[in-house]
Structure formats: C-alpha cells, structure tokens
Enzyme design. Sequence first.
Site, PDB file in Angstrom:
ATOM      1  CD  GLU A 178      -3.142  -1.024   0.390  1.00  0.00           C
ATOM      2  OE1 GLU A 178      -3.730   0.057   0.420  1.00  0.00           O
ATOM      3  OE2 GLU A 178      -3.524  -1.983  -0.322  1.00  0.00           O
ATOM      4  CG  HIS A 252      -3.521   2.613   4.511  1.00  0.00           C
ATOM      5  ND1 HIS A 252      -4.307   3.435   3.722  1.00  0.00           N
ATOM      6  CD2 HIS A 252      -3.271   1.516   3.765  1.00  0.00           C
ATOM      7  CE1 HIS A 252      -4.513   2.849   2.552  1.00  0.00           C
ATOM      8  NE2 HIS A 252      -3.903   1.686   2.552  1.00  0.00           N
ATOM      9  CB  CYS A 373      -4.637   9.916   2.800  1.00  0.00           C
ATOM     10  SG  CYS A 373      -5.056   9.078   4.308  1.00  0.00           S
TER      11      CYS A 373
HETATM   12  O1  SUG Z   1      -7.739   2.916   0.224  1.00  0.00           O
HETATM   13  N1  SUG Z   1     -10.533   5.064   0.333  1.00  0.00           N
HETATM   14  C1  SUG Z   1      -9.085   4.882   0.419  1.00  0.00           C
HETATM   15  C2  SUG Z   1      -8.511   5.808   1.447  1.00  0.00           C
HETATM   16  C3  SUG Z   1      -7.005   5.831   1.404  1.00  0.00           C
HETATM   17  C4  SUG Z   1      -6.402   6.571   2.552  1.00  0.00           C
HETATM   18  N2  SUG Z   1      -5.006   6.579   2.415  1.00  0.00           N
HETATM   19  C5  SUG Z   1      -4.117   6.514   3.431  1.00  0.00           C
HETATM   20  N3  SUG Z   1      -4.473   6.168   4.643  1.00  0.00           N
HETATM   21  N4  SUG Z   1      -2.878   6.744   3.177  1.00  0.00           N
HETATM   22  C6  SUG Z   1      -8.730   3.432   0.745  1.00  0.00           C
HETATM   23  O2  SUG Z   1      -9.469   2.808   1.528  1.00  0.00           O
HETATM   24  C7  SUG Z   1     -12.738   4.753  -0.673  1.00  0.00           C
HETATM   25  C8  SUG Z   1     -13.361   4.711  -2.044  1.00  0.00           C
HETATM   26  C9  SUG Z   1     -14.849   4.540  -2.034  1.00  0.00           C
HETATM   27  O3  SUG Z   1     -15.393   3.915  -1.126  1.00  0.00           O
HETATM   28  O4  SUG Z   1     -15.518   5.001  -3.004  1.00  0.00           O
HETATM   29  C10 SUG Z   1     -11.225   4.555  -0.683  1.00  0.00           C
HETATM   30  O5  SUG Z   1     -10.705   3.946  -1.584  1.00  0.00           O
END
Ligand code: SUG
Length: 449
Positions: A178, A252, A373
């Site tokens: 990730e 994460h 993020c």
């Molecule tokens: O991978 N949300 C992302 C959020 C990423 C956050 N990044 C970090 N913590 N670095 C994920 O879960 C949601 C998309 C949706 O539900 O339409 C989403 O992909």
Amino acid sequence: MTTAENSYTEVNFDGLVGPSHNYSALSTGNIASLSHGGKASNPKKAALQGLAKVEFLINRGFQQGIFLPQERPNISFLKSHGFCGTDTEIVNNVFKSNPKLLSIAFSASSMWTANAATVMPSNDSEDGNLHFVVANLSAKPHRAQEAKWTYEYLKKVFAADCFRVHPALNGGEAFADEGAANHTRLSSEHSAPGVHLFTFGRSAWKDLPHPKKFVARQSLEASQSLSRLGTVESKSIFIQQNPAAIDAGVFHNDVICVGNENILFSHEKAFTDKSRKELKVFLKKNLASYQWIEVKSSDVSLKKCVSSYLFNSQLLSDPQNPSQMLLLCPQECQEDKIVKKYLDRLVAKNKTIKEWKTLDLRQSMRNGGGPACLRLRVQLSKNELKRIHPEALLNKETIEGLRKIVSKNYRDKLSVNDLRDPQLITEIRTALDEFTQLLKLGPLYDFQK
Ligand code: SUG
C-alpha cells in the site's frame, strides 16, 4: 556535515482530486468509506479543499508537487472484463449488469498519493539513487488499477538517471503493498541518513496474529521486497500493526502513526507488543537522538483516533524555523473536544512541535483520506530537485489555474447513479485535457493518444 550541496528538502506531491470523486463504499476495513457509501459527493468542493491545503503550505514556504488525477472511467479495465462497444454503451451495460464494477472504473482513489509508492531517498540508499517502488494496491480492485498509470507518471516526472522508478511488486496477494502509508522514515534531520520503519498487517507464510473483523492489507513479504529494492535493508525494521487497531478501522499505518525527522508520533496501540519492543531497541541503536511521542488510550482512544484522524496529520519541519514543526490536522481534530485538548497540551509542552493547524478536507475524509493520505513525501537533494520535471511542481499561479479548471468543469453533486450519465465522461476528459495543457505534462491519458 550538511552543506548547501548535500542538503535535502522534503517535497510533498499531493493528489489532485479527480472529477469522478464519489462515495461507493469500495473499501472494507475503512469505516468512513463504508459509512458514506451511497451518499452524494461534491467533486468540485473536494478538489478545491485539496488545493487549499496545497496553497496553505506554499504560502508557509513549503515546496509542493502534484499528481494529476488518473483517467476515469477506466475503459480499458472494463474492456478487460468483457464489455465492448462505444464508451457510452460500455458504461450503460456495466451499470445494468454490475454497478460495483462501474464504481471501480470511476473511482477517484488515486487522489490518496500516500498510497502511490514507497520512497527511499538517496541519502539512505546503498546505491546512492532515489528509489520509488510503485504500490500494487492489490488488496482492493479499485485501487489496484492505479499502479500502471502511477508508474508512467513517476517515470515522466522523475525521468533523470539519478531516480529509480520500480514497477509495482508482482506476486498478487502475498506481496500486497500500500505504499508510503505503511512506511516511515526517521532521521536526525532531512539531510542526515535515516532509518526506515516498514509496517505490515499480515504475513503470507508466517503464522502471526491477525485481525478478526477486517483483512490486513500490507504483507510483511511485500515490505521486505520494498526495502531490498530501495537498497535500505541495513537500515530497516519491519513492524507489525496491532490487529486490534486494524479491527478498529486502522486500515493503513498512517491512520495511527506519523514521523518526521527525529520525531515519531504514534498511538500506544499502533503496533503489536513484540514489534513495539523491537522498535524501541532499534531506534535506540540506530538514531543518535529521537523523540517517540506515544499517545495513551486513556488520553485518546483508538476509536477517537479513527474518527478524528489525529495521526493522519502532516508533521512538517517549518521552513522558516527548521528546528520547529507544524502538525497539519483535519478539521475533525478541532471538533473533538478530547483530541483538541490533547493537541493543545502537546504543543504547549513539546519543544519541537510548536503549532497545530486544521484544514477542512471533509470531502476526502468521508472516504477515509486525511491530510497525510493526500500527499506523497519525497526527500530530494538540491541536485535532484533540479532534475525533476519542473511542471510537476506547483506555484501560486499554477494553483490558480488548476482551481479555475476545477471550478469550470467539476460537478458539485455526484451520486453513484450519475456515473452512467454519458455527459460525465465528456466533462472529465475536458478537465483532464485542460490540466495537462496547463502543466505541460501531457499526453498522459489514453483519450489523448
Ligand atoms: O484505500 N478510500 C481509500 C482511502 C485511502 C487513505 N489513504 C491513506 N491512509 N494513506 C482506501 O481505503 C474509498 C473509495 C470509495 O469507497 O468510493 C477509498 O478507496
């Protein structure tokens, strides 16, 4: 000794929110994504909120770069699942037969560039190069489609021979990665050689404790490969996320931990007891001086960490006063009395973190993406900074240009049902085309080729 020539700066590359930003509940384990699924989003507001963060940081003297949004809908992804015809026919047919697949093809998740790649700078690597390993994001299909374009974008921006852009790890689920969201670099200062904390949630082959409710995304084996590719193995430690934290919504590690230079700021429940102990020994042995600020559950509970995104703040060395740091938090930290009280106390007594500020990033937060993020940190020497594609760095004028394109072309309301509207594809392509013209970064998208 740090001289002007060997001094390093951190540049944050923020992901510009794409015009198809929506709430499709695609991320199990991510509480915000699941709880906002089906609600209408506001892509225009989302992108303007992200740009306001970038502008705030530029005004404070930080250097900022940008990742443009990826092309959506991802028509070639849909074709690979057997759909054919014109773009409009494909979108209509997918909507009828499998709306989730259409949400995946429209997902704007590439905005969270902390998941784009893992970055290992040249002052740490044994071969003296700056390494990027693109994240395969193979734990979630809507995210896995990002890797190919991210690789091409990084190759374009970091084209010089001092940069090594590695494609995403092969090997499927066993090597699920990730990116920087599970990686923390610490050093006495940006210019000094650093150590690398790789966080994982599970192992493909070892029998380790695992979460009961959700599936951990990052594998130990992936983290080991990242460290090997970046040639930082001798300075790396691999630490396991606490399964209970993952079950509480810490999908994460950057939801519960952030580090900058010699400060590690994390929650006492971030890691397994075993990893926490190992980390203590490792830091003592490898860093001349450091501060590990561990927040106790009695001060801020795990639940509150997840709802406020306290640790998904950006911890930044102040360019005006490099011995001091700023913690840039989401608005939600201000609104939670307990978290606010904790932060007020922290800056009052800490000698380095002297300031905390909040920004409204609610559109992204509703999908589980806070300030940290939305950005990929890259430590660059003075020479390396001169060698990146200059148009990927932002200034006030380019921010204003991006803002105009967003205001003109983005919708202020988008629900999952709107994804089948053929007009949306035209609007998205117009915006993407205008971005590439403004930044002279194109062609970047299939429809432009
Ligand atoms: O991978 N949300 C992302 C959020 C990423 C956050 N990044 C970090 N913590 N670095 C994920 O879960 C949601 C998309 C949706 O539900 O339409 C989403 O992909």
